[in-house]
Design a protein around this motif. Structure first.
Motif, PDB file in Angstrom:
ATOM      1  N   ASP A   1      39.370  43.451  29.503  1.00 29.31           N
ATOM      2  CA  ASP A   1      39.568  44.672  30.289  1.00 29.31           C
ATOM      3  C   ASP A   1      39.378  45.922  29.439  1.00 29.31           C
ATOM      4  OD1 ASP A   1      40.113  46.295  32.424  1.00 29.31           O
ATOM      5  OD2 ASP A   1      42.279  45.969  32.383  1.00 29.31           O
TER       6      ASP A   1
ATOM      7  N   GLU B   1      33.361  49.331  38.616  1.00 34.42           N
ATOM      8  CA  GLU B   1      32.483  48.206  38.956  1.00 34.42           C
ATOM      9  C   GLU B   1      32.208  47.336  37.730  1.00 34.42           C
ATOM     10  OE1 GLU B   1      31.966  51.360  39.695  1.00 34.42           O
ATOM     11  OE2 GLU B   1      31.864  51.471  41.885  1.00 34.42           O
TER      12      GLU B   1
ATOM     13  N   LEU C   1      35.416  45.461  36.721  1.00 34.86           N
ATOM     14  CA  LEU C   1      35.658  44.287  37.558  1.00 34.86           C
ATOM     15  C   LEU C   1      34.740  43.142  37.145  1.00 34.86           C
ATOM     16  CD1 LEU C   1      37.180  43.069  39.988  1.00 34.86           C
ATOM     17  CD2 LEU C   1      35.278  43.857  41.421  1.00 34.86           C
TER      18      LEU C   1
ATOM     19  N   PHE D   1      43.775  42.964  38.772  1.00 35.09           N
ATOM     20  CA  PHE D   1      42.588  42.948  39.633  1.00 35.09           C
ATOM     21  C   PHE D   1      42.747  43.916  40.799  1.00 35.09           C
ATOM     22  CE2 PHE D   1      41.411  39.273  37.256  1.00 35.09           C
ATOM     23  CZ  PHE D   1      40.034  39.155  37.404  1.00 35.09           C
TER      24      PHE D   1
ATOM     25  N   VAL E   1      41.969  47.464  39.768  1.00 37.68           N
ATOM     26  CA  VAL E   1      40.537  47.730  39.587  1.00 37.68           C
ATOM     27  C   VAL E   1      39.846  47.806  40.938  1.00 37.68           C
ATOM     28  CG1 VAL E   1      38.394  46.897  38.552  1.00 37.68           C
ATOM     29  CG2 VAL E   1      40.543  46.665  37.304  1.00 37.68           C
ATOM     30  N   LEU E   2      40.201  46.935  41.855  1.00 39.43           N
ATOM     31  CA  LEU E   2      39.594  46.982  43.193  1.00 39.43           C
ATOM     32  C   LEU E   2      39.945  48.282  43.912  1.00 39.43           C
ATOM     33  CD1 LEU E   2      40.148  43.270  44.208  1.00 39.43           C
ATOM     34  CD2 LEU E   2      37.927  44.412  44.039  1.00 39.43           C
TER      35      LEU E   2
ATOM     36  N   THR F   1      41.889  41.287  47.230  1.00 37.19           N
ATOM     37  CA  THR F   1      42.151  40.723  45.900  1.00 37.19           C
ATOM     38  C   THR F   1      42.207  39.206  45.957  1.00 37.19           C
ATOM     39  OG1 THR F   1      43.432  42.691  45.307  1.00 37.19           O
ATOM     40  CG2 THR F   1      43.709  40.750  43.918  1.00 37.19           C
TER      41      THR F   1
ATOM     42  N   THR G   1      31.152  38.800  41.865  1.00 38.21           N
ATOM     43  CA  THR G   1      31.496  40.219  41.734  1.00 38.21           C
ATOM     44  C   THR G   1      30.667  41.062  42.678  1.00 38.21           C
ATOM     45  OG1 THR G   1      31.990  39.828  39.390  1.00 38.21           O
ATOM     46  CG2 THR G   1      31.800  42.115  40.108  1.00 38.21           C
TER      47      THR G   1
END
Length: 199
Positions: A78, A85, A88, A135, A138-139, A158, A188
């Motif tokens: 990370d 984008e 992720l 996650f 980030v989404l 998610t 992804t």
């Protein structure tokens, strides 16, 4: 006087966990015996009990170690400085790669509920939630609308991504036409292209 820890303690422990996961995955939690696990691990039954005094402790350690390693791999991959984008994409790649040879651990994780105590379940759940939160964040950065209002769509999106990642061992074959990296990018892209449309 306390017994000193052998220099190869961690290596032996990991080897036992891998062998035990294979036995549990094949025979199930109830049928798998500590004697069978010791034989599969190439250690004596007394040594196995030295590392893991009970079957429940062994099962917990398989799951917890797997999740901690997954969490560490995700954290290492990370980079908050990346665009959401790309961030992720890096996280998905880390998960797919960490899942290499983890099918047995997944089976243990799915079937261990009745064996574990409430404290062990809570500890496992805490690691799972930490992974999922990373996650989700980030989404939400990819599509801020997911986190606004009641944020009701953030968790389904998610968990849809985790559904794609968690079941890879059911169909993926090493050496096939799609590599792990290829599939990570495909999963992804499916999420990125879909998540932008979610309101």
């Amino acid at each position: 006087m306390a017994r000193t820890r052998a220099e190869d303690f961690d290596d032996k422990r990991r080897a036992i966990l891998r062998s035990a996961a294979a036995v549990f995955a094949e025979q199930g939690m109830e049928k798998a015996s500590m004697a069978r696990i010791a034989a599969q691990s190439g250690v004596s039954k007394s040594l196995l009990y030295h590392y893991y005094p009970s079957k429940a402790e062994l099962i917990f350690s398989i799951i917890h170690t797997h999740l901690e390693e997954l969490d560490a791999a995700i954290a290492a991959a990370d980079d908050p400085e990346l665009p959401p984008e790309a961030r992720l994409r890096a996280l998905v790649r880390a998960v797919i790669e960490t899942y290499r040879d983890a099918a047995d651990q997944h089976k243990v994780q799915l079937n261990a509920g009745p064996v574990l105590g409430e404290a062990e379940k809570a500890e496992i759940l805490a690691v799972e939630r930490r992974i999922v939160r990373r996650f989700s964040a980030v989404l939400a950065a990819v599509n801020p609308a997911l986190g606004k209002g009641d944020g009701r769509n953030l968790m389904p999106v998610t968990m849809s991504l985790f559904g794609m990642m968690n079941w890879i061992d059911q169909w993926f074959r090493e050496g096939g036409p799609v590599s792990r990296a290829d599939y990570a990018d495909l999963a992804t892209t499916l999420i990125l292209d879909g998540v932008r449309a979610v309101r």
